[in-house]
Every structure is written in C-alpha cells, then in structure tokens.
Design a protein around this motif. Structure first.
Motif, mmCIF file in Angstrom:
data_model
loop_
_atom_site.group_PDB
_atom_site.id
_atom_site.type_symbol
_atom_site.label_atom_id
_atom_site.label_comp_id
_atom_site.label_asym_id
_atom_site.label_seq_id
_atom_site.Cartn_x
_atom_site.Cartn_y
_atom_site.Cartn_z
ATOM 1 N N TYR A 12 0.831 -1.162 -0.072
ATOM 2 C CA TYR A 12 -0.091 -0.061 -0.131
ATOM 3 C C TYR A 12 0.824 1.380 -0.033
ATOM 4 C CZ TYR A 12 -3.293 -3.487 1.708
ATOM 5 O OH TYR A 12 -3.976 -4.390 2.000
ATOM 6 N N GLN A 67 0.466 5.462 1.208
ATOM 7 C CA GLN A 67 -0.289 6.185 2.088
ATOM 8 C C GLN A 67 0.225 7.596 1.782
ATOM 9 O OE1 GLN A 67 -0.062 6.010 6.453
ATOM 10 N NE2 GLN A 67 -2.429 6.291 6.612
ATOM 11 N N GLY A 87 -4.452 13.011 3.053
ATOM 12 C CA GLY A 87 -5.674 13.256 2.616
ATOM 13 C C GLY A 87 -6.294 12.191 1.891
ATOM 14 N N MET A 88 -5.560 10.869 1.288
ATOM 15 C CA MET A 88 -5.867 10.213 0.198
ATOM 16 C C MET A 88 -6.315 8.769 0.900
ATOM 17 S SD MET A 88 -6.021 11.282 -2.478
ATOM 18 C CE MET A 88 -5.790 9.826 -3.759
ATOM 19 N N GLY A 89 -5.548 8.576 2.302
ATOM 20 C CA GLY A 89 -5.792 7.167 2.937
ATOM 21 C C GLY A 89 -4.705 6.231 2.400
ATOM 22 N N LEU A 90 -5.105 5.191 2.832
ATOM 23 C CA LEU A 90 -4.122 3.870 2.236
ATOM 24 C C LEU A 90 -4.595 3.396 0.793
ATOM 25 C CD1 LEU A 90 -3.799 2.087 5.633
ATOM 26 C CD2 LEU A 90 -1.815 2.658 4.056
ATOM 27 N N LEU A 146 -4.131 0.407 -2.240
ATOM 28 C CA LEU A 146 -3.640 -0.911 -2.515
ATOM 29 C C LEU A 146 -2.828 -0.957 -3.779
ATOM 30 C CD1 LEU A 146 -3.450 -4.153 -2.084
ATOM 31 C CD2 LEU A 146 -5.254 -4.335 -3.392
ATOM 32 N N TYR A 164 -0.892 -7.085 -4.762
ATOM 33 C CA TYR A 164 -1.068 -8.229 -3.943
ATOM 34 C C TYR A 164 -0.699 -9.658 -4.426
ATOM 35 C CZ TYR A 164 -5.675 -9.428 -5.965
ATOM 36 O OH TYR A 164 -6.659 -9.539 -6.666
ATOM 37 N N GLN A 211 -2.870 -6.848 -9.628
ATOM 38 C CA GLN A 211 -2.802 -5.538 -9.495
ATOM 39 C C GLN A 211 -3.985 -4.962 -8.204
ATOM 40 O OE1 GLN A 211 -3.326 -3.910 -13.444
ATOM 41 N NE2 GLN A 211 -1.279 -4.444 -13.941
ATOM 42 N N GLY A 212 -3.601 -3.832 -7.548
ATOM 43 C CA GLY A 212 -4.648 -3.048 -6.951
ATOM 44 C C GLY A 212 -5.138 -1.939 -7.603
ATOM 45 N N PHE A 223 3.673 0.870 2.769
ATOM 46 C CA PHE A 223 3.367 -0.471 3.793
ATOM 47 C C PHE A 223 3.103 -1.647 3.398
ATOM 48 C CE2 PHE A 223 2.763 2.150 7.958
ATOM 49 C CZ PHE A 223 2.590 3.308 7.439
ATOM 50 N N GLN A 245 -5.074 -8.621 9.514
ATOM 51 C CA GLN A 245 -3.895 -8.075 8.495
ATOM 52 C C GLN A 245 -2.882 -7.485 9.470
ATOM 53 O OE1 GLN A 245 -3.875 -7.849 5.026
ATOM 54 N NE2 GLN A 245 -5.700 -9.005 5.430
ATOM 55 N N PHE A 301 0.764 -5.513 9.299
ATOM 56 C CA PHE A 301 1.454 -4.484 8.663
ATOM 57 C C PHE A 301 2.931 -4.626 9.281
ATOM 58 C CE2 PHE A 301 -1.728 -2.070 6.415
ATOM 59 C CZ PHE A 301 -3.053 -2.595 6.801
#
Lengths: 114, 108
Positions: free
Chosen positions: A35, A37, A40-43, A45, A48, A57-58, A90, A103, A105
């Motif tokens: 991931y 990070q 303002g966008m968050g995590l 993907l 995987y 692909q994520g 991450f 999960q 991390f």
C-alpha cells in the motif's frame, strides 16, 4: 517472530532512478500486499499476492512491479521513480486471502523522490 | 468519490467519554476491517467484521450490511486511545479500499 519487516525505513531517490522496497514475513502467510499512504488520500492498494508465484494489481499499480518467488518475501520495485511516487509505503500480510483474516502491517518505508 | 467515507474526520474527547466513529461504504463487500494507526505511524488491526458485532476490551465494532454502515465505539476513552482509526472494506475477496481515517485525541 519478527512479524512483517520492511527495509529501508527511509529512502531518497532522484527522478528516474530505480529501487526495490523489501518486505518479508515469518508467519507463513499466504496473502501479502503493498500500500501507499498519502496525506488526505488514505491507504491505497498497489499490488497483492495470494501465494508464491501469484500476483495481481490493486487500485494504483502503475509504475510499480512485484514478484513473489517465496512465501516469505514480496519485494516492490519502482522502475523509474517519479515525484508522484513520494509516499509512505506499507507492506502487509495475512494468513490467507479473501480479506477475512487479521492484517499484519510492516513499519513502513518513507520514500522521497526529488 | 471515495468508496469508503468516515466521519468525523477529527474528534477531540475528554478522558472517560464514549466515542463513536462511523464508516459508510457504497459497494458490496465481503468484509470490513478497522485499523488503528499510532502517532508514530505503525498500523495494527483491531477488528475484521462480515456481520454483527465484535468486542475486544473497551472497543466494540458493529456492521449493518443492509445499510452499508459500520461503527467503532470506544468506551471509557483514555489518552492512550489517541490515534487515527481507519476503516477498510474488502471487495472481490482481495481488493482493499480504505477510508481517509478519523483522528482521535483524548484529553486527560
């Protein structure tokens, strides 16, 4: 158990350079993921894997490459770094795939691309 | 538009207060996770839910699949609960989508 480890913790690259972010887990987990990070966008993907030899692909895979030759390792390759790839990365793992498991991390890698 | 919306974005509480953080999502999911990100940046998993309610210590998580909504409750909040709480949904079995997080500060 060391859990999920990531190296390096910090990295500065110049535009166009390539590098590999390392991720390893010692819990025999099938599922591993990367991931990014951003403020303002968050995590989000990136890629995987549901087991050795299987990757997918994520949400934001462009500019990144992955492979999974062993259960333990899941490296993330930046092919030609761009300033837009400045982020905190991450790695995470879980016992099996399907999102039904806890999960775990890694501590994260802070990457700056100049 | 983010597929996962959290509210509030920021929350300040007095020690001992009951806290609720909300998560709404717009798509069908197979599971929902609540995560905690410490001030130092480390992320730990709190709950995985596919239905109903789970409790761990002072933390309670609920999910309503029909309403596409989940809540995280903290009872008797403590300054050590200060962190960012992140909601994540799982689509298609393996694809995770995350909210932008709720930053909680608990004042002694």
């Amino acid at each position: 158990n060391a859990g999920v480890t990531q190296t390096p913790k910090f990295q500065v690259l110049k535009t166009g350079q390539s590098m590999t972010l390392q991720c390893a887990q010692d819990m025999n987990h099938e599922y591993m993921s990367w991931y990014r990070q951003d403020p303002g966008m968050g995590l989000r993907l990136i890629h995987y894997s549901v087991g050795a030899g299987i990757t997918d692909q994520g949400e934001v895979p462009n500019g990144y490459n992955v492979s999974r030759s062993t259960t333990e390792d899941f490296p993330l390759r930046l092919l030609s770094a761009a300033p837009s790839q400045t982020s905190v990365y991450f790695c995470a793992s879980s016992r099996t795939s399907g999102g039904y498991n806890e999960q775990f991390f890694g501590p994260g890698t802070r990457l700056t691309v100049l | 538009k983010n597929e996962v919306e959290q509210s509030p974005q920021n929350l300040t509480a007095q020690e001992g207060e009951f806290i609720t953080i909300n998560c709404s999502y717009s798509v069908g999911i197979s599971a929902l996770h609540w995560l905690q990100q410490h001030p130092g940046g480390g992320i730990v998993s709190l709950f995985m839910l596919s239905s109903g309610k789970k409790k761990h210590g002072r933390l309670i998580a609920t999910i309503n699949i029909q309403e596409k909504h989940s809540s995280l409750h903290i009872t008797a909040s403590h300054p050590r609960d200060s962190a960012v709480y992140i909601c994540a949904v799982v689509k298609g079995g393996n694809q995770f989508y995350f909210g932008t997080g709720t930053s909680l500060t608990v004042i002694p």
